[in-house]
Structure formats: C-alpha cells, structure tokens
Design an enzyme around this catalytic site. Sequence first.
Site: not given
Length: 546
Positions: A299, A310, A324
């Site tokens: 999460s 990224d 998750k």
Amino acid sequence: MNAGKKARIWLPLWVGVGIALGIFIGSRYSQFGRSGNIEGSGKIDAVLNYVRESYVDTVNMRQLVEDALPNIIRELDPHSEYISATDMRRVNEDLEGHFSGIGVNFYVLRDTIVVTGIVPGGPSEAAGIIHWDRIVTVNDTLVAGTKLRNEEVMEKLRGEMGSEVKLGILRPGDDYLREIIVTRGDIPMNSVNAAYMLTNKIGFIKLGKNFGFNTFSEFISAISKLKSQGANSFVIDLRGNIGGSLDVVVAMVNEFLNRGDLIVYTQGRNFPRTDSYANGSGTCKEDDVVVLIDEFSASASEIFAGAIQDHDRGLVIGRRSFGKGLVQGQRNFPDGSAVRLTVARYYTASGRSIQRGYERGRYDEYEMEAINRYIEGDYVNVDTVSNHLTPFQTAGGRTVYGGGGIMPDIFVPRDTVGINPYYNMVVNNRLDEKYAMLYSDMNREKLNSFDTWQELYRYLQQQPLLLNLVSFADHNGIRRRPYYVQESSELLENVMYAYIIRNFFGEEAFWAAYQKEDPLMKKGIELIETGKTTHQSIVDEEYKLN
C-alpha cells in the site's frame, strides 16, 4: 441428511446475511448517504419482517449482524472490510499514533510482568516506576502467575485519559510490595523505529509496520537529526510496512521530488481522477536515496517506492512487494464500528497499478500468495512475474511493470543460510527472545554497566549464549540437533544480541545490532558509495539493473 435438517443448518446463516444486508443499506444508517431505490431491497425488508415475526427462536439481531457483516463486505474484494467497534479502537490507535496508558514497555517473564522500558516524561516515570520492576497486582487484583497474554496485560494497563490505576510493584532486592498509583496519560506510538548513521555520509531510517498520522513529523525529525550528523544520502527501510495514510506518504515522498513531479493518482467508478504532485519544498531533493522493500511491503510503502522508481530518483532494492493498490473510503456507524469500502485504485506516476490480480470470492489464495511465492522460490531467485505483467516507462525511459506489486530495480534474495528446522522451532516458539530476556534479567547489573550498545555487543560475543540457548530450548522440549545448531549459530547469536541490547539501549539500538550484517543494507551502502544511485547513473543506458 434430510431436507429439514439442511434447512435448520442453513437458515441462521441466511437470516444473518439478510439482516446484515438490510441494516447495511437501510435507512437507519442514513449517515451513509441516500439509500435510493436499490433493486432487491424489498426482498430484504420482507425477510427481516418475516424473521422478526415468525422465526422459531429468539434471534440476537445485533450479534448476528456483527457475525455476518465481515463476510458480506469481504465478498467484494480482498481489502474491503467491516471493522467492529472494539477493533476500530485499536486501528485508530495505530493510525493516530498514540493511546492512553501508563507509559511502559513490558515483557511477561515466567508469568510475571517485567518492566523493560519507561517512556521518558510519561506517567510511570512520574510515578516512580523504574526499569526491571515487577507488576504483581493491578487495582488489587493479582496478575503475577496468572499466565496473562500481552493483549490482556495491555487491556489492564490502558484506560481513559486521566484515570488512575493502582499497581503493586515488586522491585528486585525488595521483600515487600510497593503501592504506586499511576495517572494514565497520552502515550505516543512511534512509527519510525530507528534513525542512525550507517557511514559518515549515509543515514538510515527504519519505518515501522504502518504510516500513521504522526509518521511524517517523525520522518522529518529523523531526516533533520541525520543531516545534522552529516548525512547526504539515505537508506529508507520499508520492509514489513503494510501501509496507512495516503496523505502522509505523499508528504514523505515530497521530500525527495522536484516541484511538479506526479507522486500518485487515484481513480474509481464514482471518484474522478485525483493527482498528487510534489510542491518543491522537500529537504532531500539533492540527496541520493535507496529504498528497501520485501514481500510484506504494501500500500503506502509501495506508493513511496513506486514514486522514487518512476522518477528515477533512487534505487529500489529487495524483493517484489505485496501488491496492494486499492483505496478504501471509510463510513462510521454510531456504535463506533465502521466499513472500509474500496472506492478507487491508485496509480504511480508512470500509470501503473500496483494491485495484483485476485478472483472475487477466492481470497484464501490471495492471502496465501506470500507463502506460495516462498514455496516457488521467488525469494531466492529473480522473480519472473514480470513476464506476465504490463510494461510501463519511467521518466528516464526505464521499463517497470504494473499489476503485481513493485518490482525492485535490484533483486536481493532472502538470506536463507542457517534457516533450518531447528532454527524455525526455536524462533517460532520465541525461545530466543525468552532466553534473551531471562539472561538480561539475571545479569542486569553487569549488562547495565556498558556505556554504548557496541560495547555491550562485544561483551556478548564473548559469552556462551548459544550453548545456553540450546540447553534452554532442550529444557523446553526442542531437542539438540548439533548439525543444525552449528548451521544456524550466527543467526541465533545475532538475534539474541539484538534482543538483549534492546533491553538496555532501546529500539534504535536493537535495529542497529540486528541489521549489522543485513545483505540489503550492505547492498544499499555499496550502491550509494559507488555512485550508482545518482539520477544520471540510473537513467544511463549502459547501466543495466539486475
């Protein structure tokens, strides 16, 4: 079995389901919003009335609802859930980062509550309780020798803010009970477990099991402390962190990204896309960073790792994370219980969803994936799941994958050297921790004489702790296995050193000792010191991650 018997077995279940559904969507919980004209609700009303008027036995409607609701909500997806009022209090404590109590750490040693730490400035310190005191009675009720579980101890010691609890304390060396009255107060629950220097330039921050409302302030304090000690690079340890507040993790990632960098976005059927961007105010935008993850990182911790990855801002190392990526909205019931319902999915800046696949209603398989991955060898071999996932591109053009957790830039296998049946039996029965506590208690005067945890560590290395542990385990039903003992000796000794050090120097020293030879930590230091974590190195086409 005849039809009548079958009906009697199944009827209570279907009654419970009907009642729960009726209450859940009915008008009596109007704070959930408008109920509308829901297809099928007439049948539910009819069933409720029929049960109320005609069922053969008296039905405890409230208990039936409490039993049925968790299963009903769980049918939607793996992370939607109904939380009872009792469990909600615990959940809120984890998120809010505090509770009302007396401010001690304790260990139940030989059926006696032993104080192993005092919260500085807390109620127990003010009342005069000290390290190694024994709590024998609580409000004149004997608790020593009663085999209380940790949860039962906490229930007795916690209570309403400002309330008093009378403790009967036996102090080592005394032959009488001291009566000490403690006024309960607000006790912080730290979510940053440790922050210390790995080298002269590299700082380390260990996050606990979740992101609570206080995590950001603790994180900033940790960064400030390490920078004051010379840190210009960081290793952020998110292993075992199961997530928490989205707002908190966004604020934490903001410390490392440039203004306008997309951190994460959420989107759902009735929830329009919402983007979270870095505002440029971060204090670590020029600092190198390595993020450690494992199969239990989930999460919010995946959002953190995904954002760093990224934007080619640092390297993520370890093993593929949990996966998750579902966002839960919460609605509360008047009795303190709540429903957490999946309302959206979150996506990293590259557009990838972290959520791994699941089949509705087959959530046992979903929850067993961590074990299945272990059986299949994913923790010791490079994970090949990317062969089945959708590729995405980072800002610098590197390939990352969505739909199955965060794939690390550099895979570091789980260290299985020394893990054997004997080691597993000792650890699963917590005999290493129990012996460490027993040894600490028996030798507390000597062990308390050291000025630093490093000095204590060196002393412990000269002691026959392993032989003593083996004898202790044998006495507790785990027979000696000389080959296995030798094979796992370093693991067993290291964890005992760490447990003993925690009893005298606290949580941060525990992590420093426990992770002294950690392979992920060593890899992180190596990557930073060799210049592999700079933005240019990460996006350089000649630098191939493995």
